[in-house]
Design a protein around this motif. Structure first.
Motif, PDB file in Angstrom:
ATOM      1  N   GLU A   1       0.817  -1.218   0.000  1.00 18.57           N
ATOM      2  CA  GLU A   1       0.000   0.000   0.000  1.00 18.57           C
ATOM      3  C   GLU A   1       0.852   1.270   0.000  1.00 18.57           C
ATOM      4  OE1 GLU A   1      -0.268  -2.597   2.014  1.00 18.57           O
ATOM      5  OE2 GLU A   1      -0.525  -2.040   4.120  1.00 18.57           O
ATOM      6  N   HIS A   2       2.150   1.133   0.233  1.00 15.99           N
ATOM      7  CA  HIS A   2       3.025   2.300   0.221  1.00 15.99           C
ATOM      8  C   HIS A   2       3.557   2.628  -1.161  1.00 15.99           C
ATOM      9  CE1 HIS A   2       3.893   1.353   4.724  1.00 15.99           C
ATOM     10  NE2 HIS A   2       2.721   1.928   4.534  1.00 15.99           N
ATOM     11  N   LEU A   3       3.233   1.790  -2.129  1.00 16.67           N
ATOM     12  CA  LEU A   3       3.768   1.999  -3.471  1.00 16.67           C
ATOM     13  C   LEU A   3       2.651   2.357  -4.439  1.00 16.67           C
ATOM     14  CD1 LEU A   3       6.290  -0.950  -3.661  1.00 16.67           C
ATOM     15  CD2 LEU A   3       6.823   1.478  -3.667  1.00 16.67           C
ATOM     16  N   ALA A   4       2.891   3.370  -5.239  1.00 18.53           N
ATOM     17  CA  ALA A   4       1.897   3.798  -6.230  1.00 18.53           C
ATOM     18  C   ALA A   4       2.547   3.860  -7.613  1.00 18.53           C
ATOM     19  CB  ALA A   4       1.317   5.147  -5.837  1.00 18.53           C
ATOM     20  N   PRO A   5       2.837   2.694  -8.189  1.00 22.10           N
ATOM     21  CA  PRO A   5       3.509   2.690  -9.487  1.00 22.10           C
ATOM     22  C   PRO A   5       2.550   3.090 -10.613  1.00 22.10           C
ATOM     23  CG  PRO A   5       2.898   0.462  -8.884  1.00 22.10           C
ATOM     24  CD  PRO A   5       2.532   1.338  -7.714  1.00 22.10           C
ATOM     25  N   THR A   6       3.139   3.519 -11.731  1.00 19.54           N
ATOM     26  CA  THR A   6       2.324   3.806 -12.908  1.00 19.54           C
ATOM     27  C   THR A   6       2.220   2.567 -13.796  1.00 19.54           C
ATOM     28  OG1 THR A   6       4.315   4.704 -13.957  1.00 19.54           O
ATOM     29  CG2 THR A   6       2.802   6.278 -12.943  1.00 19.54           C
ATOM     30  N   MET A   7       3.175   1.644 -13.651  1.00 22.40           N
ATOM     31  CA  MET A   7       3.131   0.394 -14.415  1.00 22.40           C
ATOM     32  C   MET A   7       3.852  -0.692 -13.628  1.00 22.40           C
ATOM     33  SD  MET A   7       4.069  -0.017 -18.480  1.00 22.40           S
ATOM     34  CE  MET A   7       2.885   1.146 -19.148  1.00 22.40           C
ATOM     35  N   ILE A   8       3.327  -1.925 -13.718  1.00 20.31           N
ATOM     36  CA  ILE A   8       3.894  -3.055 -12.982  1.00 20.31           C
ATOM     37  C   ILE A   8       4.355  -4.098 -13.993  1.00 20.31           C
ATOM     38  CG2 ILE A   8       3.394  -4.845 -11.255  1.00 20.31           C
ATOM     39  CD1 ILE A   8       0.990  -2.999 -10.380  1.00 20.31           C
ATOM     40  N   PHE A   9       5.495  -4.701 -13.750  1.00 18.88           N
ATOM     41  CA  PHE A   9       6.027  -5.735 -14.636  1.00 18.88           C
ATOM     42  C   PHE A   9       6.168  -7.031 -13.850  1.00 18.88           C
ATOM     43  CE2 PHE A   9       7.275  -1.633 -16.129  1.00 18.88           C
ATOM     44  CZ  PHE A   9       7.228  -1.708 -17.513  1.00 18.88           C
ATOM     45  N   VAL A  10       5.680  -8.119 -14.424  1.00 24.02           N
ATOM     46  CA  VAL A  10       5.793  -9.419 -13.764  1.00 24.02           C
ATOM     47  C   VAL A  10       6.464 -10.390 -14.737  1.00 24.02           C
ATOM     48  CG1 VAL A  10       4.508 -11.348 -12.755  1.00 24.02           C
ATOM     49  CG2 VAL A  10       3.809  -9.003 -12.252  1.00 24.02           C
ATOM     50  N   THR A  11       7.653 -10.870 -14.360  1.00 22.23           N
ATOM     51  CA  THR A  11       8.452 -11.687 -15.287  1.00 22.23           C
ATOM     52  C   THR A  11       7.881 -13.081 -15.502  1.00 22.23           C
ATOM     53  OG1 THR A  11       9.884 -12.415 -13.464  1.00 22.23           O
ATOM     54  CG2 THR A  11      10.599 -10.464 -14.725  1.00 22.23           C
ATOM     55  N   HIS A  12       7.224 -13.630 -14.463  1.00 20.04           N
ATOM     56  CA  HIS A  12       6.574 -14.942 -14.584  1.00 20.04           C
ATOM     57  C   HIS A  12       5.650 -15.133 -13.381  1.00 20.04           C
ATOM     58  CE1 HIS A  12      10.155 -15.695 -12.167  1.00 20.04           C
ATOM     59  NE2 HIS A  12       9.739 -16.896 -11.830  1.00 20.04           N
ATOM     60  N   GLY A  13       4.882 -16.220 -13.390  1.00 20.06           N
ATOM     61  CA  GLY A  13       3.811 -16.363 -12.416  1.00 20.06           C
ATOM     62  C   GLY A  13       4.209 -16.816 -11.026  1.00 20.06           C
ATOM     63  N   HIS A  14       5.449 -17.246 -10.830  1.00 17.35           N
ATOM     64  CA  HIS A  14       5.844 -17.748  -9.509  1.00 17.35           C
ATOM     65  C   HIS A  14       5.526 -16.719  -8.423  1.00 17.35           C
ATOM     66  CE1 HIS A  14       8.839 -20.837 -11.389  1.00 17.35           C
ATOM     67  NE2 HIS A  14       7.586 -21.257 -11.391  1.00 17.35           N
ATOM     68  N   TRP A  15       5.079 -17.235  -7.274  1.00 14.05           N
ATOM     69  CA  TRP A  15       4.560 -16.363  -6.212  1.00 14.05           C
ATOM     70  C   TRP A  15       5.591 -15.359  -5.695  1.00 14.05           C
ATOM     71  CZ3 TRP A  15       7.469 -17.325  -1.871  1.00 14.05           C
ATOM     72  CH2 TRP A  15       8.086 -18.578  -1.796  1.00 14.05           C
ATOM     73  N   ASP A  16       6.883 -15.692  -5.825  1.00 14.12           N
ATOM     74  CA  ASP A  16       7.902 -14.748  -5.347  1.00 14.12           C
ATOM     75  C   ASP A  16       8.199 -13.655  -6.390  1.00 14.12           C
ATOM     76  OD1 ASP A  16       9.018 -17.004  -6.777  1.00 14.12           O
ATOM     77  OD2 ASP A  16      11.016 -16.314  -6.222  1.00 14.12           O
ATOM     78  N   HIS A  17       7.401 -13.629  -7.476  1.00 17.41           N
ATOM     79  CA  HIS A  17       7.538 -12.588  -8.508  1.00 17.41           C
ATOM     80  C   HIS A  17       6.211 -11.877  -8.751  1.00 17.41           C
ATOM     81  CE1 HIS A  17      11.658 -13.833  -9.520  1.00 17.41           C
ATOM     82  NE2 HIS A  17      11.214 -14.946  -8.966  1.00 17.41           N
ATOM     83  N   LEU A  18       5.134 -12.678  -8.883  1.00 18.12           N
ATOM     84  CA  LEU A  18       3.791 -12.099  -9.012  1.00 18.12           C
ATOM     85  C   LEU A  18       3.460 -11.306  -7.748  1.00 18.12           C
ATOM     86  CD1 LEU A  18       1.119 -11.935 -10.600  1.00 18.12           C
ATOM     87  CD2 LEU A  18       0.466 -14.121  -9.563  1.00 18.12           C
ATOM     88  N   GLY A  19       3.821 -11.884  -6.599  1.00 22.33           N
ATOM     89  CA  GLY A  19       3.711 -11.177  -5.320  1.00 22.33           C
ATOM     90  C   GLY A  19       2.384 -10.459  -5.141  1.00 22.33           C
ATOM     91  N   ASP A  20       2.452  -9.149  -4.887  1.00 21.57           N
ATOM     92  CA  ASP A  20       1.268  -8.335  -4.605  1.00 21.57           C
ATOM     93  C   ASP A  20       0.820  -7.531  -5.822  1.00 21.57           C
ATOM     94  OD1 ASP A  20       1.440  -8.988  -1.701  1.00 21.57           O
ATOM     95  OD2 ASP A  20       3.323  -7.903  -1.888  1.00 21.57           O
ATOM     96  N   ALA A  21       1.207  -8.015  -7.006  1.00 24.36           N
ATOM     97  CA  ALA A  21       0.941  -7.249  -8.242  1.00 24.36           C
ATOM     98  C   ALA A  21      -0.538  -6.933  -8.424  1.00 24.36           C
ATOM     99  CB  ALA A  21       1.475  -8.013  -9.458  1.00 24.36           C
ATOM    100  N   VAL A  22      -1.397  -7.925  -8.177  1.00 29.81           N
ATOM    101  CA  VAL A  22      -2.829  -7.731  -8.418  1.00 29.81           C
ATOM    102  C   VAL A  22      -3.377  -6.649  -7.489  1.00 29.81           C
ATOM    103  CG1 VAL A  22      -5.088  -8.827  -8.188  1.00 29.81           C
ATOM    104  CG2 VAL A  22      -3.240 -10.022  -9.387  1.00 29.81           C
TER     105      VAL A  22
END
Ligand code: NI
Ligand code: MN
Length: 227
Positions: free
Chosen positions: A38-59
Motif C-alpha cells: 500500500e506504500h507503493l503507487a507505481p504507474t506500471m507493474i512488470f511481472v516476469t513470470h507467475g511464480h509467487w515470489d515474482h507475481l507477489g502483490d501485483a494484483v
C-alpha cells in the motif's frame, strides 16, 4: 536522472521523470523488507513470470492504483480474472509507452501460479525497459543463455538486474558470464539471500564481475541514482 530502489529478492522500482515502474512486487511476504504494497503507487507493474515470489502483490497494487500489469498472456489472464488491468506481451515483442518502450525477452525458467498446486502458466520472461533514455534489463529468473549477447547487441545496457542465488536460477559464476555476454555497464545482483536455499555472498559476484562492469550491491530498501 532515474532512481533505482531495491525491495529485496527480484523486486525493484525505477523512477523516471513521470513514471514509477515496479518489477516483480513480492513485498508483503518478503522476509527481506518491511515495505508494504500500500506504500507503493507505481504507474506500471512488470511481472516476469507467475511464480509467487515474482507475481507477489501485483494484483492488489494494480487494483489500488489502476496500474496495468505487463506480463505474459497466460499470467495476464490470471491477473485479469482477479480484477487487475493488464498489458499482455509475448517473447520478442516490443511495446511503445509514454516513457519509452518495453521489450519482453526470453528467460530459461518455468512459470506457474499457486504455491501448493502449481498450475503451469506459459513461459518465463525478462524485460528490456527503455525509461527516459536509460536502458534497463531485468532478467527475471533465468539460467545463463548465449542469446543474452543479442540482448546486449540491440542497445547498450545501462543497468542489468541479474539473479545470482543459484539452485533456481543462475549462480554467481554464470551471472558473471551473463554480464560479459550482455556487455552491461552496471549490474545489480538480485534473487539471493531471501532464504537459506539461495544464500550467496554478493561480494563473490562482484569479484567475479571484476572490472567488466560496475557491480552495485544494493541492500534491501536502498536506493541509488542513475545518471
Ligand atoms: Ni521463478
Ligand atoms: Mn524466483
Amino acid at each position: 536522472m532515474m532512481t533505482v530502489t531495491y525491495y529485496g529478492h527480484s523486486c525493484l522500482s525505477f523512477a523516471g521523470k513521470d513514471s514509477l515502474l515496479l518489477v516483480d512486487p513480492y513485498l508483503r511476504d518478503n522476509p527481506q523488507v518491511e515495505t508494504f504494497p500500500e506504500h507503493l503507487a507505481p504507474t506500471m507493474i512488470f511481472v516476469t513470470h507467475g511464480h509467487w515470489d515474482h507475481l507477489g502483490d501485483a494484483v492488489e497494487i494494480s487494483k489500488a492504483h489502476q496500474a496495468p500489469i505487463v506480463t505474459t498472456p497466460e499470467v495476464a489472464d490470471y491477473c485479469a480474472q482477479q480484477g487487475a488491468s493488464t498489458l499482455p506481451m509475448n517473447l520478442g515483442g516490443r511495446m511503445q509507452t509514454d516513457f519509452g518502450s518495453v521489450k519482453m525477452v526470453p528467460a530459461w525458467h518455468t512459470s506457474s501460479v499457486g504455491k501448493t498446486d502449481r498450475v503451469s502458466r506459459g513461459m518465463a520472461s525478462g524485460f528490456v525497459i527503455h525509461l527516459d533514455g536509460f536502458v534497463i534489463y531485468h532478467a527475471g529468473d533465468t539460467a545463463l543463455f548465449g542469446d543474452m549477447a543479442l540482448i546486449g547487441e540491440e542497445a547498450p545496457i545501462d543497468l542489468a538486474c541479474l539473479p545470482i542465488g543459484d539452485r533456481f536460477t543462475m549462480g554467481v559464476e554464470d551471472a558473471a558470464k551473463a554480464v560479459r555476454l550482455l556487455g552491461a555497464r552496471r549490474v545489480v545482483p538480485i534473487h539471493y539471500n531471501t532464504w537459506p536455499m539461495i544464500a550467496q555472498d554478493p561480494k563473490q559476484f562482484k569479484d567475479a564481475v571484476g572490472d567488466v562492469a560496475e557491480c552495485v550491491i544494493m541492500p534491501p530498501g536502498s536506493t541509488f541514482d542513475l545518471r
